[in-house]
Design a protein around this motif. Sequence first.
Motif, PDB file in Angstrom:
ATOM      1  N   PRO A   1      -6.204  -3.012   5.240  1.00 39.52           N
ATOM      2  CA  PRO A   1      -5.662  -2.840   6.774  1.00 39.52           C
ATOM      3  C   PRO A   1      -5.843  -2.561   8.215  1.00 39.52           C
ATOM      4  CG  PRO A   1      -5.985  -1.318   4.631  1.00 39.52           C
ATOM      5  CD  PRO A   1      -6.583  -2.540   4.801  1.00 39.52           C
TER       6      PRO A   1
ATOM      7  N   GLU B   1      -1.966   7.953   6.360  1.00 37.76           N
ATOM      8  CA  GLU B   1      -2.868   7.184   5.759  1.00 37.76           C
ATOM      9  C   GLU B   1      -3.946   6.229   6.416  1.00 37.76           C
ATOM     10  OE1 GLU B   1      -5.693   7.154   2.627  1.00 37.76           O
ATOM     11  OE2 GLU B   1      -5.367   8.557   3.586  1.00 37.76           O
ATOM     12  N   TYR B   2      -1.929   5.436   6.265  1.00 37.98           N
ATOM     13  CA  TYR B   2      -2.458   3.975   7.078  1.00 37.98           C
ATOM     14  C   TYR B   2      -3.058   3.914   8.320  1.00 37.98           C
ATOM     15  CZ  TYR B   2      -1.945  -0.759   7.575  1.00 37.98           C
ATOM     16  OH  TYR B   2      -1.995  -2.243   7.864  1.00 37.98           O
TER      17      TYR B   2
ATOM     18  N   ASP C   1       2.047   9.050   4.852  1.00 44.80           N
ATOM     19  CA  ASP C   1       2.065   7.200   4.843  1.00 44.80           C
ATOM     20  C   ASP C   1       1.894   6.349   6.263  1.00 44.80           C
ATOM     21  OD1 ASP C   1       2.541   7.264   2.182  1.00 44.80           O
ATOM     22  OD2 ASP C   1       4.638   6.186   2.583  1.00 44.80           O
TER      23      ASP C   1
ATOM     24  N   LEU D   1       1.402  -1.235   0.089  1.00 45.73           N
ATOM     25  CA  LEU D   1       0.011   0.176   0.162  1.00 45.73           C
ATOM     26  C   LEU D   1       1.197   1.077  -0.039  1.00 45.73           C
ATOM     27  CD1 LEU D   1      -2.704  -0.319   2.469  1.00 45.73           C
ATOM     28  CD2 LEU D   1      -3.162  -0.560  -0.036  1.00 45.73           C
ATOM     29  N   PHE D   2       2.241   1.761   0.532  1.00 43.53           N
ATOM     30  CA  PHE D   2       2.632   2.627   1.290  1.00 43.53           C
ATOM     31  C   PHE D   2       4.369   2.096   1.200  1.00 43.53           C
ATOM     32  CE2 PHE D   2      -0.977   2.348   3.335  1.00 43.53           C
ATOM     33  CZ  PHE D   2      -1.473   3.800   3.178  1.00 43.53           C
TER      34      PHE D   2
ATOM     35  N   CYS E   1      -6.722   2.173   9.018  1.00 49.04           N
ATOM     36  CA  CYS E   1      -7.389   1.110   9.951  1.00 49.04           C
ATOM     37  C   CYS E   1      -8.600   1.993  10.039  1.00 49.04           C
ATOM     38  CB  CYS E   1      -6.253   1.107  11.007  1.00 49.04           C
ATOM     39  SG  CYS E   1      -4.556   0.225  10.215  1.00 49.04           S
TER      40      CYS E   1
ATOM     41  N   CYS F   1       3.424  -2.022   8.961  1.00 52.36           N
ATOM     42  CA  CYS F   1       2.355  -1.446   8.172  1.00 52.36           C
ATOM     43  C   CYS F   1       1.785  -2.616   7.084  1.00 52.36           C
ATOM     44  CB  CYS F   1       1.982  -0.220   8.543  1.00 52.36           C
ATOM     45  SG  CYS F   1       1.552   1.000   9.400  1.00 52.36           S
ATOM     46  N   ASN F   2       2.542  -2.922   6.486  1.00 59.35           N
ATOM     47  CA  ASN F   2       2.511  -3.740   4.801  1.00 59.35           C
ATOM     48  C   ASN F   2       2.020  -5.258   5.023  1.00 59.35           C
ATOM     49  OD1 ASN F   2       2.434  -1.545   2.458  1.00 59.35           O
ATOM     50  ND2 ASN F   2       4.628  -0.976   3.453  1.00 59.35           N
TER      51      ASN F   2
ATOM     52  N   TYR G   1      -0.697  -5.633   6.361  1.00 63.08           N
ATOM     53  CA  TYR G   1      -1.715  -5.177   5.896  1.00 63.08           C
ATOM     54  C   TYR G   1      -1.474  -7.025   4.774  1.00 63.08           C
ATOM     55  CZ  TYR G   1      -3.755  -5.044   0.512  1.00 63.08           C
ATOM     56  OH  TYR G   1      -4.378  -4.398  -0.178  1.00 63.08           O
TER      57      TYR G   1
ATOM     58  N   MET H   1       6.143   1.364   8.718  1.00 60.68           N
ATOM     59  CA  MET H   1       5.541   0.987   7.239  1.00 60.68           C
ATOM     60  C   MET H   1       5.734  -0.457   6.220  1.00 60.68           C
ATOM     61  SD  MET H   1       3.559   3.458   6.922  1.00 60.68           S
ATOM     62  CE  MET H   1       2.202   2.727   6.547  1.00 60.68           C
TER      63      MET H   1
END
Length: 232
Positions: free
Chosen positions: A199, A224-225, A221, A4-5, A229, A189-190, A193, A186
């Motif tokens: 998310p 937005e993430y 980033d 996503l990022f 969520c 986070c990825n 995901y 990130m």
Amino acid sequence: MKRLFSAMPLLTTAVLLLVSSCADKYNIIGTSMQSVYDGKMVYLTQLVGGEDTSVDSCEIVHGQFSMSGGVDSVMCVTLDMGDFHLPIVLEGGEIRVSSANQSIKVEGTPLNDKLYAFLTSRDSLIMLLTDLPRRESQMILEGYEHDDILRILGEEEADLRLSMDKLETNFIVSNFNNVLGVSWFMELCNATYQRFGYPNTTPQIDDIYSRAPEDFRNNPDVKEYMKLCEGK
């Protein structure tokens, strides 16, 4: 599934080599001891909007390659060389990359030194985790009871995963004020995901975010993430 990022690629057992220079220009000098790479292209790419965008490129000639350019802002990029896809912090300084026997070495500029010290420690934990199935087979041959094997290796796996979480959390927290903290946050986070298919957060992500300063939370980033969520 696409990322996503933008985030640095995960890396296992790669060590790198860089040297400092002027503050507003990068100079990458590479050496390959493997002739198979002669004539191949080396690329620097950055993930932008879910797509890889070229930053720089060059050809390997007689085992040597070089790239240089201005650094408007420090950023994480990927060095693609054949089978190797390596995260590098593009910051001012001279970056020396050497390849031999299926391994790559880089070191030098401050943020790259921090990054690869962290990755080396992380790789050591990954190697111990991936060795658990072999240890299980060895313990069976040595006559251990099944329940004892599950208990011993289960405890070891839990300890290793806890050490991994602490290592990653401390790395991000200690780099809240630079691109490394955001990039590895990130990465977490990825990975989350990818695991869930949408998310989401984890206790580790929530703990890091709760401790983060406003500048970190306001990174586009990150912001937005976490917003995605909340709306899951």
